[in-house]
Design a protein around this motif. Structure first.
Motif, mmCIF file in Angstrom:
data_model
loop_
_atom_site.group_PDB
_atom_site.id
_atom_site.type_symbol
_atom_site.label_atom_id
_atom_site.label_comp_id
_atom_site.label_asym_id
_atom_site.label_seq_id
_atom_site.Cartn_x
_atom_site.Cartn_y
_atom_site.Cartn_z
ATOM 1 N N GLY A 266 8.676 -64.602 -66.470
ATOM 2 C CA GLY A 266 10.254 -65.088 -66.564
ATOM 3 C C GLY A 266 10.900 -65.419 -67.942
ATOM 4 O O GLY A 266 11.870 -64.610 -67.838
ATOM 5 N N ILE A 267 10.098 -64.384 -68.886
ATOM 6 C CA ILE A 267 10.336 -63.757 -69.856
ATOM 7 C C ILE A 267 11.503 -62.407 -69.642
ATOM 8 O O ILE A 267 12.449 -62.031 -69.790
ATOM 9 N N ILE A 268 10.361 -61.710 -69.125
ATOM 10 C CA ILE A 268 10.630 -60.410 -68.829
ATOM 11 C C ILE A 268 12.188 -60.316 -67.368
ATOM 12 O O ILE A 268 12.852 -59.767 -67.957
ATOM 13 N N LEU A 269 11.744 -61.255 -66.891
ATOM 14 C CA LEU A 269 12.696 -61.010 -65.274
ATOM 15 C C LEU A 269 14.167 -61.898 -66.191
ATOM 16 O O LEU A 269 15.265 -61.730 -66.281
ATOM 17 N N LYS A 270 14.149 -63.010 -67.083
ATOM 18 C CA LYS A 270 15.206 -63.564 -68.162
ATOM 19 C C LYS A 270 16.195 -62.197 -69.133
ATOM 20 O O LYS A 270 16.799 -62.308 -69.226
ATOM 21 N N GLU A 271 15.225 -61.833 -69.679
ATOM 22 C CA GLU A 271 16.296 -61.020 -70.009
ATOM 23 C C GLU A 271 16.870 -59.438 -69.694
ATOM 24 O O GLU A 271 17.828 -59.159 -70.949
ATOM 25 N N ALA A 272 16.193 -59.893 -68.956
ATOM 26 C CA ALA A 272 16.317 -58.410 -67.569
ATOM 27 C C ALA A 272 17.976 -58.853 -66.756
ATOM 28 O O ALA A 272 18.040 -58.080 -65.972
ATOM 29 N N ASP A 273 18.409 -60.447 -66.903
ATOM 30 C CA ASP A 273 18.750 -60.704 -66.342
ATOM 31 C C ASP A 273 18.855 -60.690 -64.482
ATOM 32 O O ASP A 273 19.865 -60.543 -64.160
ATOM 33 N N ALA A 274 17.964 -61.138 -64.486
ATOM 34 C CA ALA A 274 16.986 -60.673 -62.563
ATOM 35 C C ALA A 274 16.416 -61.723 -62.159
ATOM 36 O O ALA A 274 16.064 -62.545 -62.897
ATOM 37 N N THR A 275 16.746 -61.720 -60.926
ATOM 38 C CA THR A 275 15.987 -62.442 -60.305
ATOM 39 C C THR A 275 14.913 -62.209 -58.934
ATOM 40 O O THR A 275 14.598 -61.341 -58.681
ATOM 41 N N VAL A 276 13.913 -63.207 -58.448
ATOM 42 C CA VAL A 276 13.107 -63.200 -58.131
ATOM 43 C C VAL A 276 12.754 -64.139 -56.892
ATOM 44 O O VAL A 276 13.651 -65.039 -56.863
ATOM 45 N N ALA A 277 11.999 -63.479 -55.830
ATOM 46 C CA ALA A 277 12.463 -64.167 -54.389
ATOM 47 C C ALA A 277 10.941 -64.056 -53.922
ATOM 48 O O ALA A 277 10.284 -63.412 -53.907
ATOM 49 N N THR A 278 10.290 -64.939 -53.503
ATOM 50 C CA THR A 278 8.733 -65.506 -52.705
ATOM 51 C C THR A 278 8.624 -64.403 -51.275
ATOM 52 O O THR A 278 9.318 -65.442 -50.963
ATOM 53 N N ALA A 279 7.611 -64.448 -50.816
ATOM 54 C CA ALA A 279 7.168 -64.164 -49.150
ATOM 55 C C ALA A 279 6.136 -64.415 -49.759
ATOM 56 O O ALA A 279 5.426 -63.669 -49.782
ATOM 57 N N GLU A 280 5.118 -65.967 -48.685
ATOM 58 C CA GLU A 280 3.895 -66.244 -49.050
ATOM 59 C C GLU A 280 3.176 -65.982 -48.096
ATOM 60 O O GLU A 280 4.059 -67.208 -46.757
ATOM 61 N N SER A 281 1.809 -65.554 -47.777
ATOM 62 C CA SER A 281 1.388 -65.751 -46.292
ATOM 63 C C SER A 281 -0.310 -66.586 -46.768
ATOM 64 O O SER A 281 0.141 -68.161 -46.969
ATOM 65 N N CYS A 282 -0.695 -66.204 -47.493
ATOM 66 C CA CYS A 282 -2.223 -66.873 -47.162
ATOM 67 C C CYS A 282 -1.901 -67.484 -48.950
ATOM 68 O O CYS A 282 -2.597 -68.289 -48.978
ATOM 69 N N THR A 283 -1.131 -67.472 -49.669
ATOM 70 C CA THR A 283 -0.781 -68.454 -50.358
ATOM 71 C C THR A 283 -0.262 -69.465 -50.380
ATOM 72 O O THR A 283 -0.174 -70.026 -51.737
#
Length: 414
Positions: A266-283
């Motif tokens: 979260g810190i890494i993404l926030k500092e870079a003003d970046a976002t993430v999305a997830t695509a999950e099957s087994c999890t």
């Protein structure tokens, strides 16, 4: 040399597994912070004989005996009468404690019962410890060269009493120099392999530093503890030892202190003003759930898709039928398309994906139970990594979640 302590937890409900003992865990950390070493913890029932035996044995071993529980108003709360009998003294009404009980009840417009008033009876050799959030006062005994401290079992009451009164007094009475910790956190390397990599470094550690391996699910924490008289010198030794360690650990190292992997992501993404999305099957959504467990995750987590069925992989994430037929759902090409698809669908900086054979059934010769593929995609690259975990379904799901977060950490570039 650090003084020693023993913790005695009293309560049938803890022995029966009806209540989790969080008190002794918290107390150990609090005492360690003032350089008092806990040498033993005991959990016993609400029985006079058990309490007496535990006190007698603890007195042989430790300088300080801390007791939690058994101070309630009912007949099965035996700590006070047992302590009075142990020290061969009487119970006597403490007027100051009684007034504090009345004052506490007055705040909520009530009057204490006779049973509540009985909580103001203390052994005559006890120093009262004020309880500002409950009705049971704590007790401090200085007997036979040892300190005995009795506290309520309610965690909120115990912690308030420790922080406000007991820790400062213990620190003053038993101050013995400085103790400094340094926690190095690693992920993705087994304890035995890590120990092998750093064996020469460990053997060369300065005398004041002790090393402990603290393995947990998919991670190993290295705790360096330095003891001595000069805290600044100890910090310097820890800095030098850490500097020598990190090149040996390499990419397995991800941080120090208390920061968990999901917090770091979260810190890494926030500092870079970046976002993430997830695509999950087994999890099954655990990666998304782990990300959003961190306060402020809305700044970088956009959303996710649980694409358990292949139809969802194709219809929602854009995975091609040809890729699925050629490689199977549990494969590098599929998780790469999943990661790329969810990134484009949610218009995020990063997409991460999981697909695997969680078990206990469903494995094959080339894809046994525990086989997991993790996918990563950003604007620069799309990649995948294969893992082979265990035969345990729940464990595989948790390890896959950890691996997905770690793959993001290793591949994301600001």
């Amino acid at each position: 040399m650090a003084h020693t302590a023993e913790i005695i937890t009293i309560g049938d409900e803890i022995l029966y597994g009806q209540t989790l003992d969080t008190n002794s865990h918290w107390l150990s950390g609090a005492l360690d912070g003032i350089n008092i070493k806990v040498i033993q913890k005991s959990t016993i029932g609400d029985q006079e004989e058990q309490i007496t035996h535990a006190l007698r044995e603890a007195e042989k071993r430790a300088d300080i005996i801390l007791i939690t529980g058994g101070l309630g108003p009912t007949n099965d709360d035996l700590t006070k009468p047992t302590l009075a009998k142990y020290f061969d003294v009487q119970l006597r009404l403490n007027e100051e404690a009684l007034q504090e009980i009345y004052d506490l009840f007055a705040l909520v417009g009530r009057v204490p019962t006779s049973m509540n008033e009985k909580q103001a009876e203390l052994p005559t050799n006890a120093e009262k410890i004020k309880n500002t959030v409950g009705t049971a006062p704590g007790m401090w005994f200085q007997e036979r060269g040892k300190v005995f401290i009795s506290m309520p079992g309610v965690p909120r009451e115990m912690k308030e009493m420790m922080q406000r009164t007991i820790l400062p007094r213990l620190s003053e009475q038993f101050a013995t120099g400085a103790i400094v910790h340094r926690m190095i956190r690693t992920v993705g390397i087994p304890e035995s392999k890590l120990a092998e990599k750093i064996a020469a470094w460990e053997a060369a550690l300065p005398t004041p530093i002790r090393l402990a391996y603290l393995p947990s699910l998919g991670q190993v924490k290295l705790r360096m503890t330095a003891t001595g008289e000069d805290a600044s010198l100890l910090e310097k030794l820890l800095d030098e030892s850490t500097e020598a360690l990190l090149p040996l650990v390499g990419d397995y190292y991800y941080g120090t202190g208390t920061t968990e992997l999901e917090e770091l992501v979260g810190i890494i993404l926030k500092e870079a003003d970046a976002t993430v999305a997830t695509a999950e099957s087994c999890t099954g959504g655990m990666v998304a759930g782990t990300l959003v467990s961190i306060p402020g995750s809305s700044d970088y987590f956009v959303g996710g898709v649980v694409a358990y069925d292949n139809r969802i992989k194709m219809q929602v994430l854009g995975v091609s039928k040809q890729t699925l037929e050629a490689h199977g759902a549990v494969s590098g090409p599929v998780v790469q398309e999943m990661a790329m698809g969810v990134r484009k669908k949610f218009q995020t900086s990063v997409g991460i994906a999981t697909s695997g054979v969680a078990g206990p059934a469903g494995g094959s010769e080339d894809k046994p139970v525990g086989t997991v593929w993790i996918g990563y995609s950003d604007e620069r690259k799309t990649t995948a990594e294969k893992m082979v975990f265990t035969k345990d379904r729940a464990l595989n799901i948790r390890l896959s979640t950890l691996a997905a977060l770690n793959l993001l950490r290793l591949n994301f570039q600001r």
